[in-house]
Design an enzyme around this catalytic site. Structure first.
Site, short mmCIF file in Angstrom:
data_model
loop_
_atom_site.label_atom_id
_atom_site.label_comp_id
_atom_site.label_asym_id
_atom_site.label_seq_id
_atom_site.Cartn_x
_atom_site.Cartn_y
_atom_site.Cartn_z
N ALA A 16 -8.56 -3.31 -5.22
CA ALA A 16 -9.28 -2.33 -4.38
C ALA A 16 -8.33 -1.45 -3.56
CB ALA A 16 -10.27 -3.05 -3.48
N MET A 47 0.28 -2.65 12.25
CA MET A 47 -0.33 -3.74 13.02
C MET A 47 -0.52 -3.46 14.51
SD MET A 47 -1.00 -5.89 10.72
CE MET A 47 -1.28 -7.46 11.51
N GLU A 53 -11.46 6.15 17.81
CA GLU A 53 -11.09 5.26 18.92
C GLU A 53 -11.71 3.87 18.80
OE1 GLU A 53 -14.52 7.58 19.49
OE2 GLU A 53 -12.46 8.25 19.14
N LYS A 95 -4.86 -5.71 -5.02
CA LYS A 95 -4.61 -5.20 -6.36
C LYS A 95 -5.82 -4.42 -6.91
CE LYS A 95 -2.76 -6.92 -10.72
NZ LYS A 95 -3.84 -7.21 -11.69
N ASP A 148 -11.50 0.17 13.30
CA ASP A 148 -12.19 0.15 12.00
C ASP A 148 -13.55 0.83 12.04
OD1 ASP A 148 -10.05 -1.33 10.89
OD2 ASP A 148 -10.95 -3.21 11.55
N HIS A 199 -8.58 -0.90 5.20
CA HIS A 199 -8.96 -2.20 5.76
C HIS A 199 -9.44 -3.11 4.62
CE1 HIS A 199 -10.31 -5.07 8.73
NE2 HIS A 199 -11.41 -5.22 8.00
N ASN A 252 0.84 -1.21 0.00
CA ASN A 252 0.00 0.00 0.00
C ASN A 252 0.86 1.25 0.00
OD1 ASN A 252 -3.01 -0.53 0.07
ND2 ASN A 252 -2.25 -2.03 1.55
C1 GRF Z 1 -3.38 -4.74 3.84
O1 GRF Z 1 -4.23 -5.79 3.54
C2 GRF Z 1 -4.13 -3.67 4.60
O2 GRF Z 1 -5.46 -3.54 4.22
C3 GRF Z 1 -4.04 -4.18 6.00
O3 GRF Z 1 -2.75 -4.75 6.09
C4 GRF Z 1 -2.29 -5.15 4.81
C5 GRF Z 1 -0.98 -4.47 4.55
O4 GRF Z 1 -0.32 -4.86 3.38
N1 GRF Z 1 -4.37 -3.14 6.95
P1 GRF Z 1 0.93 -4.06 2.84
O5 GRF Z 1 1.98 -4.00 3.93
O6 GRF Z 1 0.49 -2.67 2.44
O7 GRF Z 1 1.42 -4.84 1.66
#
Ligand code: GRF
Length: 197
Positions: free
Chosen positions: A180, A91, A148, A178, A151, A110, A14
């Site tokens: 979305a 994370m 807070e 890819k 998601d 998400h 991302n």
């Molecule tokens: C993605 O699926 C995102 O939606 C989620 O964690 C994943 C991260 O993938 N929060 P990357 O590190 O961007 O490849």
């Protein structure tokens, strides 16, 4: 031009989508000024280095408390004068104090159509495992403001992706990224940087 800080923990596809969108002009009202990773091993840091963007590692293990972890992240964000934060595969759940500081300036991607398959415990492959177990025929991704509630912030953008008959969680995860995530995240970043949301 807004300064963007991207928080990552893993592969950084991302992040890559944001960097590519910057180069192609999809993102024109902001620029990534720092990438902050919670893991020294995250490939996202290499992507940042390749793009000539400063990478900072703040590992939770190296901090005595969550407060210290967040203080260090805040420190890096101020050092690089970040206006907007993008959580791109970060994370860790952030505290309400941290979230309040960046209200309406922090977004997350998400890998499902919220409110399905989201909230505490729904991360990574688990999201796609749950979607397949439920037998949904359509899933997708959501970009939302961070508040807070995990998601639970205001939805900015969503994109649907079809589930196929013999999908595995891994195959579905790749397709959702890819088709979305990598499309709507840069678009949402531009909207936020351009003060359109
Ligand atoms: C993605 O699926 C995102 O939606 C989620 O964690 C994943 C991260 O993938 N929060 P990357 O590190 O961007 O490849």
């Amino acid at each position: 031009m807004k300064k963007i800080g991207v928080l990552v923990s893993g592969g950084g596809t991302n992040l890559q989508a944001i960097l590519d969108a910057q180069n192609s002009g999809i993102i024109k009202s902001g620029k990534v000024s720092v990438v902050i990773s919670s893991s020294a091993k995250a490939y996202a840091l290499e992507r940042a280095a390749k793009a000539g963007i400063p990478g900072v590692c703040v590992s939770r293990k190296d901090c005595v408390s969550k407060e210290e972890f967040e203080e260090r992240i805040s420190g890096a964000l101020s050092e690089y004068e970040v206006d907007i934060i993008v959580l791109a595969g970060f994370m860790h759940i952030l505290s309400s104090d941290f979230i309040a500081k960046y209200k309406n300036r922090m977004i997350n991607v998400h890998p499902s159509l919220i409110p399905s398959f989201c909230g505490d415990g729904f991360y990574g492959l688990k999201v796609h495992e749950a979607a397949l177990a439920k037998g949904v025929k359509v899933t997708g991704a959501t970009v939302h403001f961070v508040n807070e509630i995990t998601d639970g912030g205001k939805i900015i953008m969503q994109k649907a992706v079809c589930v196929k008959e013999d999908d595995t969680p891994e195959i579905l995860q790749k397709r959702v990224m890819k088709e979305a995530e990598h499309i709507i995240l840069p678009q949402a970043v531009e909207l936020l940087c351009a003060d359109k949301i």
